[in-house]
Design a protein around this motif. Structure first.
Motif, short mmCIF file in Angstrom:
data_model
loop_
_atom_site.label_atom_id
_atom_site.label_comp_id
_atom_site.label_asym_id
_atom_site.label_seq_id
_atom_site.Cartn_x
_atom_site.Cartn_y
_atom_site.Cartn_z
N ILE A 65 0.85 -1.19 0.00
CA ILE A 65 0.00 0.00 0.00
C ILE A 65 0.89 1.24 0.00
O ILE A 65 1.70 1.42 0.91
N LEU A 66 0.73 2.07 -1.01
CA LEU A 66 1.52 3.29 -1.12
C LEU A 66 0.59 4.50 -0.96
O LEU A 66 -0.27 4.74 -1.80
N PHE A 67 0.76 5.24 0.13
CA PHE A 67 0.02 6.48 0.33
C PHE A 67 0.78 7.63 -0.32
O PHE A 67 2.01 7.73 -0.18
N VAL A 68 0.06 8.48 -1.03
CA VAL A 68 0.62 9.74 -1.53
C VAL A 68 -0.17 10.85 -0.85
O VAL A 68 -1.36 11.03 -1.11
N VAL A 69 0.47 11.57 0.08
CA VAL A 69 -0.23 12.55 0.90
C VAL A 69 0.18 13.96 0.51
O VAL A 69 1.34 14.24 0.20
N ASP A 70 -0.79 14.84 0.54
CA ASP A 70 -0.58 16.27 0.34
C ASP A 70 0.15 16.80 1.58
O ASP A 70 -0.31 16.62 2.70
N ASN A 71 1.29 17.45 1.36
CA ASN A 71 2.04 17.98 2.51
C ASN A 71 2.30 19.48 2.35
O ASN A 71 3.35 19.99 2.73
N ALA A 72 1.32 20.19 1.79
CA ALA A 72 1.43 21.64 1.64
C ALA A 72 0.07 22.28 1.93
O ALA A 72 -0.98 21.75 1.57
N GLY A 73 0.10 23.41 2.62
CA GLY A 73 -1.14 24.12 2.92
C GLY A 73 -1.81 23.60 4.18
O GLY A 73 -1.17 23.05 5.08
N ASP A 74 -3.12 23.74 4.22
CA ASP A 74 -3.91 23.38 5.39
C ASP A 74 -4.27 21.90 5.34
O ASP A 74 -5.39 21.52 4.99
N VAL A 75 -3.33 21.03 5.67
CA VAL A 75 -3.52 19.59 5.50
C VAL A 75 -3.31 18.79 6.78
O VAL A 75 -3.50 17.57 6.77
N LEU A 76 -2.94 19.43 7.88
CA LEU A 76 -2.61 18.68 9.09
C LEU A 76 -3.81 17.94 9.65
O LEU A 76 -3.67 16.80 10.15
N ASP A 77 -5.00 18.55 9.58
CA ASP A 77 -6.19 17.86 10.08
C ASP A 77 -6.50 16.62 9.24
O ASP A 77 -6.93 15.58 9.76
N GLN A 78 -6.29 16.73 7.93
CA GLN A 78 -6.49 15.57 7.06
C GLN A 78 -5.51 14.45 7.40
O GLN A 78 -5.89 13.28 7.48
N GLN A 79 -4.26 14.80 7.58
CA GLN A 79 -3.25 13.80 7.91
C GLN A 79 -3.59 13.11 9.23
O GLN A 79 -3.45 11.89 9.37
N SER A 80 -4.03 13.89 10.22
CA SER A 80 -4.40 13.32 11.52
C SER A 80 -5.58 12.37 11.39
O SER A 80 -5.61 11.29 11.99
N ALA A 81 -6.58 12.77 10.59
CA ALA A 81 -7.75 11.91 10.38
C ALA A 81 -7.35 10.62 9.68
O ALA A 81 -7.87 9.53 9.98
N LEU A 82 -6.42 10.72 8.73
CA LEU A 82 -5.94 9.54 8.03
C LEU A 82 -5.23 8.60 9.00
O LEU A 82 -5.43 7.38 8.96
N ALA A 83 -4.41 9.14 9.88
CA ALA A 83 -3.70 8.32 10.86
C ALA A 83 -4.68 7.61 11.79
O ALA A 83 -4.52 6.43 12.10
N ARG A 84 -5.72 8.34 12.25
CA ARG A 84 -6.69 7.73 13.17
C ARG A 84 -7.48 6.60 12.51
O ARG A 84 -7.89 5.65 13.17
N ALA A 85 -7.70 6.72 11.20
CA ALA A 85 -8.49 5.72 10.49
C ALA A 85 -7.66 4.57 9.94
O ALA A 85 -8.22 3.64 9.34
N MET A 86 -6.36 4.59 10.16
CA MET A 86 -5.50 3.54 9.59
C MET A 86 -5.93 2.13 9.99
O MET A 86 -5.93 1.22 9.14
N PRO A 87 -6.31 1.86 11.25
CA PRO A 87 -6.73 0.50 11.59
C PRO A 87 -7.94 0.02 10.79
O PRO A 87 -8.10 -1.19 10.57
N ASP A 88 -8.79 0.95 10.34
CA ASP A 88 -9.97 0.54 9.58
C ASP A 88 -9.59 -0.02 8.21
O ASP A 88 -10.34 -0.80 7.64
N LEU A 89 -8.44 0.38 7.70
CA LEU A 89 -7.93 -0.19 6.46
C LEU A 89 -7.12 -1.45 6.72
O LEU A 89 -7.26 -2.46 6.01
N LEU A 90 -6.27 -1.42 7.73
CA LEU A 90 -5.28 -2.47 7.91
C LEU A 90 -5.76 -3.68 8.69
O LEU A 90 -5.32 -4.81 8.44
N GLU A 91 -6.65 -3.48 9.66
CA GLU A 91 -7.08 -4.61 10.48
C GLU A 91 -7.78 -5.70 9.67
O GLU A 91 -7.53 -6.89 9.89
#
Length: 384
Positions: A65-91
């Protein structure tokens, strides 16, 4: 399964990127997997039988699984939400015993082709030293969650297509520590803006916002169809590569030079802008592509759907090199050197006939029959 053949045999080698051996023999003997209707052509009954062995294909029990994440601008909340939801993909993948590896790249294409560094910005991530999460490791889901936290200091030009083309098609050796030869690939793009990979220079941005500059110069951006065609062609089977995108919904709104691009939607994770190019890319992937709106309060549901629809597959499609006259005479897998016969049906093999992916006729083999196997062998009658 033993297939009796006539003595008039002509053998030759087929080159496919798979190992294939072809022989001409009889297609008239009894076979448990043979269905006599519709009637086979006389040419096949007179001896047109082909044997083929597939060795080089993406295994259903191996997934990168290769994530390509936006790392410019107002993206920190998106990145945090993605991290919190990671078990829903991986478990779900762990429960199905799929050997999974997870890595991250950013949409910043200004540097050398490389995986993003180990993420250390999230909770419990200070000691993270790994930029690749492996399901064989105890804390792999935590590592994956940490690594999508890549900050907001990247280049403002979101160049997802350029990043993927360079890493997967032009310089695959840059990901040699991550990509495995026989693993399927799932790409997950997360951003709040559209791709801005340019086929030519966009000129001086001046005082305009980058998103405005990209949309005003849409005619200079890379062709989406050509990119997705090349990416899909790099897979050995139709299920070998999949694409999911979480971004701003597509829109028919157009902007003339000088007009500011407005958000298409706003949610708890911030605003997002129309992502028509990323949306088109997922559509070009057909059943192997999915698009989700970034304007939400969590990424739990998108991650669950990506797991269910793209990461967990129920079959693998094989494309023979000769036109099939009928369903195969037999299909065998080899596990630990022992041949295992697969029957015709949902738990074995289904002959789909000619498809867009397999012009000679597709053989769909149940994923459960392909776990931990060495190769797939088949014999079939060919059309004249």
């Amino acid at each position: 399964m033993f297939i009796a053949r006539r003595l008039t045999v002509l053998s030759f080698v087929l080159s496919l990127g798979v190992a294939a051996v072809v022989s001409m023999g009889g297609c008239t003997r009894d076979n448990p997997a043979f269905n006599p209707e519709p009637i086979l052509p006389d040419q096949c009954r007179e001896g047109g039988e082909v044997s083929e062995t597939f060795e080089d294909f993406e295994r259903p029990d191996l997934l990168d699984i290769l994530f390509v994440v936006d790392n410019a601008g107002d993206v920190l909340d998106q990145q945090s939400a993605l991290a919190r939801a990671m078990p829903d993909l991986l478990e779900p993948l762990a429960q199905e015993k799929i050997h999974t590896r997870v890595a991250v790249m950013t949409a910043d294409a200004t540097g050398a082709v490389a995986l993003a560094p180990a993420g250390k910005q999230g909770a419990s991530c200070e000691r993270n030293q790994k930029n690749i999460a492996d399901s064989n490791d105890q804390n792999w889901q935590t590592v994956a969650a940490c690594n999508v936290m890549q900050g907001r200091t990247g280049d403002s030009y979101l160049r997802v297509f350029d990043v993927l083309e360079r890493a997967l098609l032009e310089q695959p050796e840059a990901l040699v520590d991550f990509r495995r030869e026989h693993a399927r690939l799932l790409i997950v793009v997360v951003s709040n803006e559209d791709d801005c990979s340019a086929a030519e220079s966009l000129g001086n941005v001046g005082s305009a916002a980058v998103r405005n500059h990209c949309l005003w110069n849409a005619d200079k951006l890379r062709d989406v169809g050509a990119f997705t065609d090349a990416l899909r062609a790099s897979a050995k089977t139709p299920e070998g590569i999949a694409l999911a995108v979480i971004s701003g919904p597509p829109s028919t709104a157009s902007y003339e030079t000088g007009a500011d691009v407005r958000p298409i939607c706003t949610g708890a994770l911030g605003s997002a802008y129309q992502a028509n190019r990323l949306y088109q890319a997922t559509q070009n992937f057909g059943a192997s592509g999915q698009f989700f709106s970034a304007c939400t309060n969590a990424f739990v549901q998108p991650m669950r759907e990506i797991a269910r629809n793209l990461a967990l597959i129920d079959s693998v499609t094989f494309c023979p090199v000769k036109p099939l006259a009928h369903e195969p005479l037999y299909v065998q897998t080899m596990r630990d050197g022992v041949p295992l016969d697969l029957g015709i049906g949902e738990q074995g093999v289904i002959f789909l006939g000619r498809t867009a992916d397999c012009e000679n006729g597709a053989l769909r083999v149940s994923s459960s029959a392909l776990y931990n196997i060495d190769d797939v062998k088949t014999a079939y009658c060919v059309l004249p």
